[in-house]
Design a protein around this motif. Structure first.
Motif, mmCIF file in Angstrom:
data_model
loop_
_atom_site.group_PDB
_atom_site.id
_atom_site.type_symbol
_atom_site.label_atom_id
_atom_site.label_comp_id
_atom_site.label_asym_id
_atom_site.label_seq_id
_atom_site.Cartn_x
_atom_site.Cartn_y
_atom_site.Cartn_z
ATOM 1 N N GLY A 167 13.115 22.610 33.939
ATOM 2 C CA GLY A 167 14.033 21.475 33.832
ATOM 3 C C GLY A 167 13.557 20.449 32.809
ATOM 4 O O GLY A 167 14.367 19.839 32.104
ATOM 5 N N VAL A 168 12.260 20.246 32.738
ATOM 6 C CA VAL A 168 11.712 19.305 31.753
ATOM 7 C C VAL A 168 11.997 19.823 30.339
ATOM 8 O O VAL A 168 12.453 19.070 29.461
ATOM 9 C CB VAL A 168 10.191 19.091 31.953
ATOM 10 N N LEU A 169 11.752 21.093 30.121
ATOM 11 C CA LEU A 169 12.040 21.683 28.798
ATOM 12 C C LEU A 169 13.527 21.537 28.484
ATOM 13 O O LEU A 169 13.914 21.191 27.359
ATOM 14 C CB LEU A 169 11.644 23.167 28.774
ATOM 15 N N ASN A 170 14.354 21.788 29.465
ATOM 16 C CA ASN A 170 15.804 21.662 29.280
ATOM 17 C C ASN A 170 16.230 20.245 28.932
ATOM 18 O O ASN A 170 17.186 20.056 28.184
ATOM 19 C CB ASN A 170 16.520 22.088 30.568
ATOM 20 N N SER A 171 15.520 19.270 29.510
ATOM 21 C CA SER A 171 15.925 17.869 29.314
ATOM 22 C C SER A 171 15.451 17.326 27.970
ATOM 23 O O SER A 171 15.843 16.254 27.554
ATOM 24 C CB SER A 171 15.381 16.998 30.452
ATOM 25 N N ASN A 172 14.563 18.080 27.283
ATOM 26 C CA ASN A 172 14.032 17.603 26.007
ATOM 27 C C ASN A 172 14.652 18.395 24.850
ATOM 28 O O ASN A 172 14.064 19.351 24.345
ATOM 29 C CB ASN A 172 12.506 17.748 25.993
ATOM 30 N N GLU A 173 15.832 17.970 24.458
ATOM 31 C CA GLU A 173 16.585 18.724 23.443
ATOM 32 C C GLU A 173 15.805 18.935 22.156
ATOM 33 O O GLU A 173 15.777 20.022 21.597
ATOM 34 C CB GLU A 173 17.911 18.033 23.138
ATOM 35 N N GLU A 174 15.145 17.874 21.681
ATOM 36 C CA GLU A 174 14.472 18.005 20.385
ATOM 37 C C GLU A 174 13.247 18.923 20.436
ATOM 38 O O GLU A 174 12.766 19.355 19.400
ATOM 39 C CB GLU A 174 14.130 16.637 19.788
ATOM 40 N N GLY A 175 12.792 19.225 21.638
ATOM 41 C CA GLY A 175 11.654 20.138 21.773
ATOM 42 C C GLY A 175 12.060 21.603 21.643
ATOM 43 O O GLY A 175 11.203 22.470 21.472
ATOM 44 N N ALA A 176 13.376 21.873 21.726
ATOM 45 C CA ALA A 176 13.940 23.224 21.545
ATOM 46 C C ALA A 176 13.249 24.277 22.421
ATOM 47 O O ALA A 176 13.083 25.429 22.006
ATOM 48 C CB ALA A 176 13.876 23.628 20.069
ATOM 49 N N GLY A 177 12.828 23.870 23.601
ATOM 50 C CA GLY A 177 12.196 24.816 24.516
ATOM 51 C C GLY A 177 10.724 25.057 24.228
ATOM 52 O O GLY A 177 10.027 25.716 24.994
ATOM 53 N N LYS A 178 10.264 24.521 23.103
ATOM 54 C CA LYS A 178 8.868 24.760 22.723
ATOM 55 C C LYS A 178 7.923 23.674 23.218
ATOM 56 O O LYS A 178 6.730 23.923 23.428
ATOM 57 C CB LYS A 178 8.760 24.838 21.190
ATOM 58 N N TYR A 179 8.440 22.466 23.328
ATOM 59 C CA TYR A 179 7.575 21.335 23.683
ATOM 60 C C TYR A 179 8.157 20.540 24.852
ATOM 61 O O TYR A 179 9.363 20.312 24.906
ATOM 62 C CB TYR A 179 7.399 20.412 22.477
ATOM 63 N N LEU A 180 7.296 20.079 25.728
ATOM 64 C CA LEU A 180 7.744 19.322 26.892
ATOM 65 C C LEU A 180 8.236 17.932 26.525
ATOM 66 O O LEU A 180 9.183 17.420 27.123
ATOM 67 C CB LEU A 180 6.593 19.184 27.902
ATOM 68 N N VAL A 181 7.565 17.288 25.574
ATOM 69 C CA VAL A 181 7.903 15.912 25.195
ATOM 70 C C VAL A 181 8.034 15.837 23.673
ATOM 71 O O VAL A 181 7.098 16.229 22.953
ATOM 72 C CB VAL A 181 6.813 14.923 25.666
ATOM 73 N N GLY A 182 9.167 15.358 23.189
ATOM 74 C CA GLY A 182 9.369 15.200 21.747
ATOM 75 C C GLY A 182 9.410 16.530 21.022
ATOM 76 O O GLY A 182 9.710 17.568 21.617
ATOM 77 N N LYS A 183 9.077 16.473 19.745
ATOM 78 C CA LYS A 183 9.207 17.689 18.927
ATOM 79 C C LYS A 183 7.878 18.145 18.349
ATOM 80 O O LYS A 183 7.823 18.761 17.284
ATOM 81 C CB LYS A 183 10.234 17.445 17.808
ATOM 82 N N GLN A 184 6.802 17.805 19.049
ATOM 83 C CA GLN A 184 5.474 18.228 18.584
ATOM 84 C C GLN A 184 4.614 18.667 19.758
ATOM 85 O O GLN A 184 4.894 18.339 20.904
ATOM 86 C CB GLN A 184 4.784 17.062 17.860
ATOM 87 N N LEU A 185 3.568 19.394 19.428
ATOM 88 C CA LEU A 185 2.618 19.823 20.457
ATOM 89 C C LEU A 185 1.902 18.612 21.050
ATOM 90 O O LEU A 185 1.414 17.748 20.318
ATOM 91 C CB LEU A 185 1.576 20.768 19.837
ATOM 92 N N THR A 186 1.844 18.548 22.383
ATOM 93 C CA THR A 186 1.059 17.512 23.060
ATOM 94 C C THR A 186 0.099 18.197 24.036
ATOM 95 O O THR A 186 0.219 19.390 24.306
ATOM 96 C CB THR A 186 1.954 16.534 23.863
ATOM 97 N N TYR A 187 -0.801 17.399 24.598
ATOM 98 C CA TYR A 187 -1.759 18.001 25.530
ATOM 99 C C TYR A 187 -1.094 18.362 26.862
ATOM 100 O O TYR A 187 -1.671 19.119 27.651
ATOM 101 C CB TYR A 187 -3.002 17.125 25.704
ATOM 102 N N ALA A 188 0.105 17.868 27.103
ATOM 103 C CA ALA A 188 0.849 18.343 28.282
ATOM 104 C C ALA A 188 1.237 19.808 28.079
ATOM 105 O O ALA A 188 1.225 20.603 29.028
ATOM 106 C CB ALA A 188 2.087 17.491 28.513
ATOM 107 N N ASP A 189 1.568 20.171 26.850
ATOM 108 C CA ASP A 189 1.924 21.565 26.547
ATOM 109 C C ASP A 189 0.731 22.500 26.726
ATOM 110 O O ASP A 189 0.838 23.535 27.373
ATOM 111 C CB ASP A 189 2.432 21.685 25.100
ATOM 112 N N THR A 190 -0.399 22.151 26.133
ATOM 113 C CA THR A 190 -1.560 23.044 26.242
ATOM 114 C C THR A 190 -2.003 23.171 27.705
ATOM 115 O O THR A 190 -2.425 24.238 28.147
ATOM 116 C CB THR A 190 -2.741 22.547 25.379
ATOM 117 N N THR A 191 -1.881 22.061 28.446
ATOM 118 C CA THR A 191 -2.308 22.084 29.848
ATOM 119 C C THR A 191 -1.371 22.943 30.693
ATOM 120 O O THR A 191 -1.815 23.800 31.461
ATOM 121 C CB THR A 191 -2.385 20.641 30.398
#
Lengths: 257, 257
Positions: A167-191
């Motif tokens: 649902g978080v991925l779905n709610s972040n349109e600019e992440g295009a399913g790749k990133y949880l927050v925004g449009k770049q890699l964050t430490y939430a993604d690696t974790t």
């Protein structure tokens, strides 16, 4: 053995203090260094008598460290002394802006990233507690009966958590399913990625079923993290430790239907 | 029912979204507001149909909220919209500098405070898991046999944690036993205090014994927190909810020798 002053200045600023030989919670810290090509020393795995050194350093902290991982950062404590911080989420919070793993100047995003990271780490803790529902100081075999019961409940928790992150991925349109927050890699993604592959290792059947209701998580997200340049190299290196008898363990009986 | 524009501006900036009727994890957030005399609305406890509103707001978060507590902060999200953040430690991290509950301009202290808070919250989680070692979705009575076993292990964990915090107090000379970090109240203090009185409520016999090896914690620290002006008023008010069937529960059989 003591390095010359010149050599000392070239040494990495960051020293990871953790148990040797397992990915464990240290892996969340390794991933942010590796994803960004940041030099660091994994003391227990890379230095002779490293684990003894790591234990000594964490015991001498002021305030002391309750449990590893801890991170020693040269020159960043009071009066230019080393800074020693502990708790996985806290270490990631510290490193995030310094390694470019949070959007720059975006305070709102930082709290989202920290919150998502804490939630992913909650799933990590629950994955551990499945094989140790009674006593962390005893062996799995001594609490296997209870672990079998807890595993039944944990399977429902897996879908609750993974569908949440879908649902978080779905709610972040600019992440295009790749990133949880925004449009770049964050430490939430690696974790989250580490927890995801860990839970998949430990509960392959269960996660196989849950993956059907989490298409973004198991296609775009899971793959995109592996495609990050630094991580691609790291994951195929021998620095990447395999899952074994740490947090994520594969006991077929716990994953059975 | 909709307030006039004038009234709206006077409304508190902070809305706590949590379950009604129990202190729970919401209490860690209430304590920092109360300690600093900061206006806030405890939505589920103070508003008509507040719990329905709280559940609606958390479900609509972007990213969504996995579990309460969450904090809604008016005007601090993107484009002046409300900011909604979740995870107890994350909410406290956000509020700390804004409410003066971290030393000003001291980055090192902020990471110490966050780390200690996460450790205190780990003890809180373990205290909860004692009465729910198998399944959070089932009653205590359905897992009482396992809870009795887990309680034996948890008693050792209590002394491990409390003696650790005693050591932290000892290592902070300028805190004089009253404060974990520096010489002022921080949110690590209010958080540890709540966990301390919670564990004492749930395991009075065990904590009574452990207290002998933690003189600072059970004399100066425990009392000094209660002496904070805002907290003194709060703790004697009816806004302070008693422990009951939440995280910290008193089951005499779990505390028995």
């Amino acid at each position: 053995m003591s390095p010359s002053p010149k050599k000392k200045r070239e040494e990495p600023k960051y020293e990871l203090l953790y148990h040797p030989g397992i990915p464990g919670r240290g892996e969340f810290v390794r991933l942010v260094f590796e994803a960004t090509g940041t030099p660091y020393i994994d003391v227990s795995n890379q230095e002779t008598r490293g684990y003894a050194k790591a234990k000594k350093l964490t015991a001498e902290g002021k305030p002391p460290v309750f449990a590893p991982p801890a991170l020693l950062i040269h020159g960043e404590g009071y009066d230019g002394k080393p800074l020693l911080i502990s708790q996985t989420a806290n270490i990631l919070l510290y490193l995030g802006p310094k390694l470019g793993l949070v959007p720059e100047g975006d305070e709102v995003a930082r709290y989202y990233i920290n919150g998502l990271t804490l939630t992913a780490l909650d799933l990590c803790n629950e994955a551990h507690d499945v094989h140790h529902p009674i006593d962390v100081a005893q062996y799995y075999e001594e609490q296997k009966k209870e672990a079998l019961k807890r595993a039944q409940a944990f399977k429902r928790r897996i879908s609750l958590f993974l569908e949440y992150f879908e649902g978080v991925l779905n709610s972040n349109e600019e992440g295009a399913g790749k990133y949880l927050v925004g449009k770049q890699l964050t430490y939430a993604d690696t974790t989250l990625w580490q927890v995801l592959v860990g839970v998949e290792f430990a509960f392959p059947k269960t996660v196989g079923k849950v993956s059907k209701s989490c298409p973004l998580l198991f296609s775009k997200f899971k793959e995109s993290i592996k495609e990050q340049k630094g991580l691609q190299e790291y994951l195929s290196s021998d620095r990447r430790l395999p899952f074994s008898m740490g947090i994520f363990r594969y006991y077929p009986e716990l994953d059975a239907e």
